[in-house]
Design a protein around this motif. Structure first.
Motif, short mmCIF file in Angstrom:
data_model
loop_
_atom_site.label_atom_id
_atom_site.label_comp_id
_atom_site.label_asym_id
_atom_site.label_seq_id
_atom_site.Cartn_x
_atom_site.Cartn_y
_atom_site.Cartn_z
N ARG A 62 -10.99 12.06 0.45
CA ARG A 62 -10.58 11.03 -0.52
C ARG A 62 -10.26 11.50 -1.81
O ARG A 62 -9.58 10.99 -2.93
CB ARG A 62 -11.88 10.12 -0.85
N ALA A 96 -7.17 2.30 -1.36
CA ALA A 96 -8.22 2.20 -2.09
C ALA A 96 -8.68 3.61 -2.47
O ALA A 96 -9.49 3.75 -3.87
CB ALA A 96 -9.39 1.44 -1.03
N TRP A 97 -8.97 4.46 -1.71
CA TRP A 97 -9.14 5.95 -2.14
C TRP A 97 -8.34 6.41 -3.30
O TRP A 97 -9.10 7.03 -4.20
CB TRP A 97 -9.05 6.80 -0.85
N LYS A 134 -15.16 -1.88 0.25
CA LYS A 134 -15.75 -0.81 1.13
C LYS A 134 -15.85 0.46 0.13
O LYS A 134 -16.88 1.29 0.46
CB LYS A 134 -15.13 -0.70 2.34
N ASN A 135 -15.06 0.68 -0.71
CA ASN A 135 -14.90 1.63 -1.54
C ASN A 135 -15.48 1.61 -3.03
O ASN A 135 -15.13 2.49 -3.90
CB ASN A 135 -13.47 2.43 -1.63
N SER A 177 -2.31 -1.50 6.39
CA SER A 177 -3.75 -1.46 6.12
C SER A 177 -4.40 -0.13 5.52
O SER A 177 -5.75 0.05 5.62
CB SER A 177 -4.44 -1.65 7.61
N ARG A 178 -3.84 0.87 5.22
CA ARG A 178 -4.24 2.22 4.96
C ARG A 178 -5.42 1.92 3.91
O ARG A 178 -5.11 1.34 2.72
CB ARG A 178 -3.18 2.99 4.36
N GLU A 179 -6.37 2.67 3.98
CA GLU A 179 -7.54 2.62 3.51
C GLU A 179 -7.33 3.73 2.18
O GLU A 179 -7.88 3.95 0.98
CB GLU A 179 -8.89 3.05 4.01
N THR A 210 0.98 -1.23 0.12
CA THR A 210 -0.10 0.08 -0.01
C THR A 210 1.06 1.16 0.10
O THR A 210 0.17 2.24 -0.38
CB THR A 210 -0.90 -0.08 1.25
N ASN A 226 -10.94 -3.12 2.03
CA ASN A 226 -10.92 -1.99 1.91
C ASN A 226 -11.26 -1.45 0.38
O ASN A 226 -12.19 -0.43 0.25
CB ASN A 226 -9.64 -1.13 2.16
#
Length: 198
Positions: A35, A81-82, A107-108, A76-78, A21, A104
């Motif tokens: 985002r 995905a952003w 969820k996105n 684990s950075r979301e 990531t 992630n």
């Protein structure tokens, strides 16, 4: 979250394995809580290399990314995905993903397709000059050369992606059932409902 149905277009033929990531979005972008704009920083270190696929005009705005094994490993950075969503990626195709990244992505609103390495190799070849099509309803990835690869997806995730439902959307979709439950609970235990109203 936008509904995901048929995704068709150019695909970034990336293919690298073990992309963590931090490569997807470097740590200095993690200070933001929005985002918007993260796509510009996506794959920053890769983009420093001359002739990289992300700056190639032939793939500009591609909605699909073809990656290697263990995509999205590391932290684990979301934001990863952003960043992908902000650069227009709606689906990633790879042999495997980090579980946290896969969650992630879902969820996105990003579809994470798992296919064997032989299929990835073929798609990397096709993507160099032809579009790729992903159909979530039939759970297939196809090419203009009649290649057809079937993928599995959790039925709950498939439903949420097709309907464009994130966690808030799922709660709102159950609004009438939640209200009915609260009405029943208040009738059965009026002392609790009275205490909650104070």
């Amino acid at each position: 979250m936008n509904p995901v149905g048929r995704i068709e277009g150019k695909a970034y033929p990336f293919g690298l394995k073990n992309v963590d990531t931090d490569v997807i979005i470097p740590a200095h972008y993690l200070k933001t809580i929005t985002r918007i704009g993260l796509g510009a920083g996506a794959f920053e270190t890769v983009r420093r290399e001359p002739g990289n696929v992300f700056d190639d005009p032939a793939y500009a705005g591609a909605p699909i990314l073809i990656a290697g094994d263990n995509f999205g490993c590391g932290s684990s950075r979301e934001h990863a995905a952003w960043a992908l969503a902000d650069m227009g990626v709606q689906a990633v195709i790879a042999p495997s993903y980090s579980d946290i990244f896969s969650g992630n992505a879902f969820k996105n609103g990003i579809l994470a397709v798992v296919l064997p390495q032989e299929a990835i190799d073929r798609l990397l070849e096709v993507a160099r000059d032809q579009p790729i099509t992903i159909d979530i309803e039939t759970q297939t990835v196809t090419t203009p050369y009649q290649d057809r690869f079937r993928f599995e997806i959790d039925p709950f995730r498939k439903h949420c992606l097709q309907e464009g439902l994130d966690e808030i959307g799922l709660t709102l979709a159950a609004d009438s059932r939640i209200a009915a439950f609260e009405t029943r609970a208040a009738a059965q235990s009026p002392w609790i409902a009275g205490a909650a109203a104070r």
